[in-house]
Design an enzyme around this catalytic site. Structure first.
Site, mmCIF file in Angstrom:
data_model
loop_
_atom_site.group_PDB
_atom_site.id
_atom_site.type_symbol
_atom_site.label_atom_id
_atom_site.label_comp_id
_atom_site.label_asym_id
_atom_site.label_seq_id
_atom_site.Cartn_x
_atom_site.Cartn_y
_atom_site.Cartn_z
ATOM 1 N N GLU A 237 0.864 -1.181 0.000
ATOM 2 C CA GLU A 237 0.000 0.000 0.000
ATOM 3 C C GLU A 237 0.896 1.223 0.000
ATOM 4 O OE1 GLU A 237 -2.122 -0.518 3.631
ATOM 5 O OE2 GLU A 237 -3.050 -2.373 2.946
ATOM 6 N N LYS A 239 2.469 4.512 1.406
ATOM 7 C CA LYS A 239 2.683 5.003 2.771
ATOM 8 C C LYS A 239 2.312 6.476 2.780
ATOM 9 C CE LYS A 239 5.918 4.999 6.636
ATOM 10 N NZ LYS A 239 5.545 6.317 7.156
ATOM 11 N N ARG A 259 -2.960 8.428 17.320
ATOM 12 C CA ARG A 259 -1.976 7.390 17.570
ATOM 13 C C ARG A 259 -1.687 7.218 19.063
ATOM 14 N NH1 ARG A 259 3.376 6.099 14.481
ATOM 15 N NH2 ARG A 259 4.533 5.224 16.200
ATOM 16 N N GLU A 287 -5.497 6.733 8.019
ATOM 17 C CA GLU A 287 -4.728 7.966 8.180
ATOM 18 C C GLU A 287 -5.607 9.163 7.776
ATOM 19 O OE1 GLU A 287 -1.353 7.345 8.948
ATOM 20 O OE2 GLU A 287 -0.155 8.973 8.092
ATOM 21 N N LYS A 406 7.888 -1.172 6.455
ATOM 22 C CA LYS A 406 7.798 0.141 5.796
ATOM 23 C C LYS A 406 9.069 0.427 5.026
ATOM 24 C CE LYS A 406 8.943 2.546 10.066
ATOM 25 N NZ LYS A 406 8.488 3.361 11.155
HETATM 26 P P1 AMP Z 1 6.485 5.728 10.941
HETATM 27 O O1 AMP Z 1 5.628 6.853 11.428
HETATM 28 O O2 AMP Z 1 7.574 6.158 10.039
HETATM 29 O O3 AMP Z 1 6.909 4.815 12.075
HETATM 30 O O4 AMP Z 1 5.576 4.823 9.993
HETATM 31 C C1 AMP Z 1 4.443 4.170 10.419
HETATM 32 C C2 AMP Z 1 3.258 5.012 10.097
HETATM 33 O O5 AMP Z 1 2.995 5.031 8.712
HETATM 34 C C3 AMP Z 1 1.978 4.483 10.677
HETATM 35 O O6 AMP Z 1 1.824 4.808 12.021
HETATM 36 C C4 AMP Z 1 0.933 5.167 9.813
HETATM 37 O O7 AMP Z 1 0.584 6.411 10.392
HETATM 38 C C5 AMP Z 1 1.658 5.445 8.518
HETATM 39 N N1 AMP Z 1 1.096 4.767 7.351
HETATM 40 C C6 AMP Z 1 0.960 5.385 6.168
HETATM 41 N N2 AMP Z 1 0.418 4.587 5.262
HETATM 42 C C7 AMP Z 1 0.169 3.402 5.862
HETATM 43 C C8 AMP Z 1 -0.407 2.166 5.427
HETATM 44 N N3 AMP Z 1 -0.827 1.982 4.168
HETATM 45 N N4 AMP Z 1 -0.507 1.154 6.338
HETATM 46 C C9 AMP Z 1 -0.059 1.327 7.622
HETATM 47 N N5 AMP Z 1 0.495 2.470 8.087
HETATM 48 C C10 AMP Z 1 0.619 3.504 7.212
#
Ligand code: AMP
Length: 558
Positions: A237, A239, A259, A287, A406
């Site tokens: 998906e 990000k 969050r 999101e 990710k």
């Molecule tokens: P990070 O904030 O860098 O730790 O990345 C994780 C965050 O990416 C999650 O907490 C979500 O807010 C965001 N995110 C964006 N797109 C997605 C997605 N398709 N699936 C899950 N999380 C996502």
């Protein structure tokens, strides 16, 4: 309340985790059904259950007024005491001690709960301050210290949530894993303690309007690592770069949780309003994104919507927000947590979300090359990168597992916490614009500085941060001040290399602040091992460059 305060004090005084767990376990085991959930929640630093949208709204100004009245101190005394402790609870205790307010009226913990209920129900600031004063007037210095800490929402006794879970297990002889699972599912340690008491931990199920921990993704270096970890079939998906949000709805109520599990329904009325039209009872994960003229806008635009309790219509019109869903965790009375993503996504697609709602862009990939192309496509859609997910995985609340990976642009950003600050120069000489930040040593609370940043925030943000840094100062050495580490920033950088300049052993090249992560607690910042991983992958890349060029003159980064 006296006993609660004594136990809290003893827990704060020992650095032994075992001892903390023993003290808390013994205390919880002796409580009755009524007091157990409340006391457990208090130890978790919460006044109300997470599903309860009420807040106390007792800020620094109200507390100062109460302390001036009850302790007979003036502003100057108060700020010198505050500077000494930098903690509202300790400040209250010291003021009470000096004023000789040493008698306790044996307030029961349930009376404190009743007082908190009353305070939360008062809308006028003056009447609220009065109620706070009435509550504190019944306390001795130690009780007042902890009542204040609870109102401030920060116990600071070195009791991480994991230790509270352990103490619940120890109190009722239940397995730690069962306690942990129940906490992830219900998100309320008070309820978990009750379930443990009745030996009903296994029955914990997500409930609407009780926010669930979010499932998190693990960072990976590149597309090859995704394929190596997830195998032949990978679901990817985009990000998105917005605000993580959980939506709960049934025909009577809608709630949005951030969050950090705070209720943000009022902040996004257009999304909450549109959610009333969705079918049945639902719990969606996704999101919030700024969306204007048919296009997702940058996080920068969305930021103007942050921190506003109820935005005026002009702000809503200027920066409209949509909810992009990627998961469904509960539907019409049924928990879907243990159903595979394949099925959850199917159910999500069947909702045919539209209007203020969208479904995350999804593709299937079966090899490195295809994944790399999808990554480029996602970047072209102005998204941060990709989230690769295992289609057979369950939704594991609160876990940063390997079922979600990710993939961001390499050498992108680190989430760090501010540990120190300095006054700026020139027109910034009156603001704390230069911040020193740190990453976390894996599996510990230790923070190690890794760099300094001077730019990236707006003047208004710098002003706000200056005030916060002054409030959080631990030690003021004139030029440099160390601060309570709870302001989380996302910093971008161009390179990272070993260095003796910072205690982390690394230095970032051109660090700049790209986001103020209001939504992220310091416990979730990036770790030293992630820095090491990035640095090592850089070295490998440079070695490849040298090889390809056939000579060792390739410019080392930094
Ligand atoms: P990070 O904030 O860098 O730790 O990345 C994780 C965050 O990416 C999650 O907490 C979500 O807010 C965001 N995110 C964006 N797109 C997605 C997605 N398709 N699936 C899950 N999380 C996502």
């Amino acid at each position: 309340m006296r006993r609660f305060a004594e136990v809290a004090e003893a827990i704060g005084a020992t650095s032994s985790k075992l001892e903390k767990v023993r003290l808390l376990g013994d205390y919880l085991a002796a409580l009755d059904e009524q007091r157990l959930p409340v006391a457990t929640r208090f130890f978790a630093g919460r006044v109300f259950p997470p599903s309860d949208p009420r807040v106390l709204q007792v800020g620094g100004a109200a507390l100062s007024a109460v302390l001036r009245e009850l302790g007979g101190v003036d502003n100057e005394d108060l700020s010198s005491i505050w500077r000494k402790y930098a903690d509202s609870g300790e400040t209250t205790q010291e003021v009470f001690r000096r004023a000789g307010r040493t008698t306790s009226s044996d307030t029961d913990i349930l009376d404190v709960v009743a007082a908190f209920d009353e305070i939360a129900s008062i809308s006028g600031a003056r009447a609220r301050t009065r109620a706070v004063s009435d509550l504190l007037a019944r306390c001795d210095p130690l009780e007042a210290k902890y009542v204040t800490k609870l109102m401030a929402g920060d116990m600071r006794i070195g009791l991480r949530e994991g230790l509270v879970e352990e103490a619940i297990g120890a109190a009722f002889s239940r397995p730690r894993a069962a306690v942990e699972r129940a906490n992830m599912v219900t998100g309320d340690l008070g309820e978990v303690a009750l379930l443990a008491l009745h030996d009903e931990l296994e029955s914990a199920q997500p409930r609407l309007f009780s926010p669930l921990r979010f499932m998190l993704a693990s960072p990976v270096a590149d597309a090859a690592e995704v394929i190596a970890r997830l195998g032949a079939e990978v679901w990817v998906e985009d990000k998105y770069d917005g605000i993580r949000c959980q939506l709960h709805r049934d025909e009577h109520r809608v709630a949005l949780f951030s969050r950090d599990l705070n209720d943000v329904t009022q902040q996004f009325p257009e999304v909450a309003g549109a959610a009333r039209e969705l079918p049945g009872s639902l719990l969606l994960d996704g999101e919030l994104l700024a969306f204007r003229d048919g296009r997702v806008r940058s996080f920068f635009e969305l930021q103007t919507r942050l921190g506003r309790k109820s935005p005026p219509q002009s702000v809503i019109d200027a920066v409209p927000v949509i909810f992009t869903a990627w998961d469904i965790l509960y539907q019409d009375g049924e928990s879907l947590l243990d159903h595979p993503l394949r099925e959850r996504r199917h159910r999500l697609d069947d909702l045919h979300l539209g209007g203020r709602f969208a479904t995350a862009h999804q593709e299937r990939a079966s090899g490195v090359e295809q994944l790399e192309q999808l990554f480029i496509d996602a970047r072209e859609r102005h998204n941060e990168g990709l989230l690769a997910k295992d289609p057979d995985s369950a939704y594991t609340p609160g876990r940063r597992g390997l079922a979600w990976l990710k993939l961001k642009k390499p050498l992108d950003t680190l989430d760090v916490v501010v540990v120190g600050a300095e006054w700026g120069h020139g027109k910034r000489r009156d603001v704390l614009s230069d911040v020193t930040f740190a990453v976390r040593v894996d599996d510990s609370d230790e923070l190690v500085p890794i760099g300094k940043a001077y730019s990236g925030l707006t003047d208004a943000e710098i002003d706000t941060m200056t005030k916060m840094l002054l409030d959080r100062t631990l030690q003021d050495r004139g030029h440099y001040r160390s601060v309570v580490p709870d302001i989380v920033l996302e910093v971008a950088f161009d390179s990272v290399q070993p260095s003796t300049r910072h205690r982390s052993g690394y230095a970032l090249r051109f660090p700049r602040i790209v986001n103020w992560r209001h939504d992220k607690p310091a416990s979730e910042i990036d770790t030293l091992s992630r820095v090491r991983q990035i640095a090592e992958s850089l070295i490998e890349e440079r070695e490849q460059l040298v090889d390809r060029a056939g000579n060792p003159t390739a410019e080392p980064a930094g």
